[in-house]
Design a protein around this motif. Sequence first.
Motif, PDB file in Angstrom:
ATOM      1  N   UNK A 176      11.571   8.841  -2.737  1.00  0.00           N
ATOM      2  CA  UNK A 176      12.609   9.151  -1.766  1.00  0.00           C
ATOM      3  C   UNK A 176      12.496   8.154  -0.605  1.00  0.00           C
ATOM      4  N   UNK A 177      13.572   7.465  -0.235  1.00  0.00           N
ATOM      5  CA  UNK A 177      13.496   6.497   0.862  1.00  0.00           C
ATOM      6  C   UNK A 177      12.962   7.097   2.168  1.00  0.00           C
ATOM      7  N   UNK A 178      13.322   8.345   2.453  1.00  0.00           N
ATOM      8  CA  UNK A 178      12.800   8.989   3.660  1.00  0.00           C
ATOM      9  C   UNK A 178      11.285   9.161   3.571  1.00  0.00           C
ATOM     10  N   UNK A 179      10.801   9.497   2.374  1.00  0.00           N
ATOM     11  CA  UNK A 179       9.354   9.626   2.170  1.00  0.00           C
ATOM     12  C   UNK A 179       8.672   8.272   2.317  1.00  0.00           C
ATOM     13  N   UNK A 196       4.915   5.271   8.251  1.00  0.00           N
ATOM     14  CA  UNK A 196       4.492   5.681   9.592  1.00  0.00           C
ATOM     15  C   UNK A 196       3.073   6.248   9.579  1.00  0.00           C
ATOM     16  N   UNK A 197       2.760   7.068   8.576  1.00  0.00           N
ATOM     17  CA  UNK A 197       1.414   7.647   8.472  1.00  0.00           C
ATOM     18  C   UNK A 197       0.356   6.565   8.279  1.00  0.00           C
ATOM     19  N   UNK A 198       0.636   5.611   7.413  1.00  0.00           N
ATOM     20  CA  UNK A 198      -0.320   4.541   7.156  1.00  0.00           C
ATOM     21  C   UNK A 198      -0.503   3.670   8.395  1.00  0.00           C
ATOM     22  N   UNK A 206       0.828  -1.210   0.000  1.00  0.00           N
ATOM     23  CA  UNK A 206       0.000   0.000   0.000  1.00  0.00           C
ATOM     24  C   UNK A 206       0.862   1.259   0.000  1.00  0.00           C
ATOM     25  N   UNK A 207       1.950   1.235   0.776  1.00  0.00           N
ATOM     26  CA  UNK A 207       2.850   2.393   0.803  1.00  0.00           C
ATOM     27  C   UNK A 207       3.439   2.633  -0.588  1.00  0.00           C
TER      28      UNK A 207
END
Length: 148
Positions: free
Chosen positions: A130-133, A139-141, A47-48
């Motif tokens: 972006x790996x950070x994104x 985390x948000x999901x 999903x991410x």
Amino acid sequence: MFEKFTDRARRIIVLSQDEARTLNHDSIGTEHLLLGLIREDEGVGAQVLKNLGLTLEDVRRQVEESRSRGESAPSGYLPFTSSANEVLQAANQESVQRGLDHIGTEHLLLGLIRDRASVAVQVLVKLGADPDQVGRTMDELLQQYLAR
């Protein structure tokens, strides 16, 4: 460690092996784990990746451009590369740090983005992720799932 994997995480391992075989590669690398994650289609990790606009076709095409196809289909057992083994260890660490007794698709993806020099991360970056994104989106999901 595989006993800690959820059914979906185990499926990712099987799909990763399938992707490696399809590309005639003789081992399972980080790029195959990435393909397995997005191909699994239902887990948090998938999903991410989808939320970031990635598709199986785009990832597969980029993996082929990065690694090309092998010359012949491998037979028998396909070992994990050292980088892929590190991803599996990192996934376990991600799970333990969160106080969990299982390794899910989200932990595999988080483990995957730790090594910024891996083929998988290079593929993500080439596709504009972006790996950070990826980590923030994860985390948000997860927060959304916990709030339910």
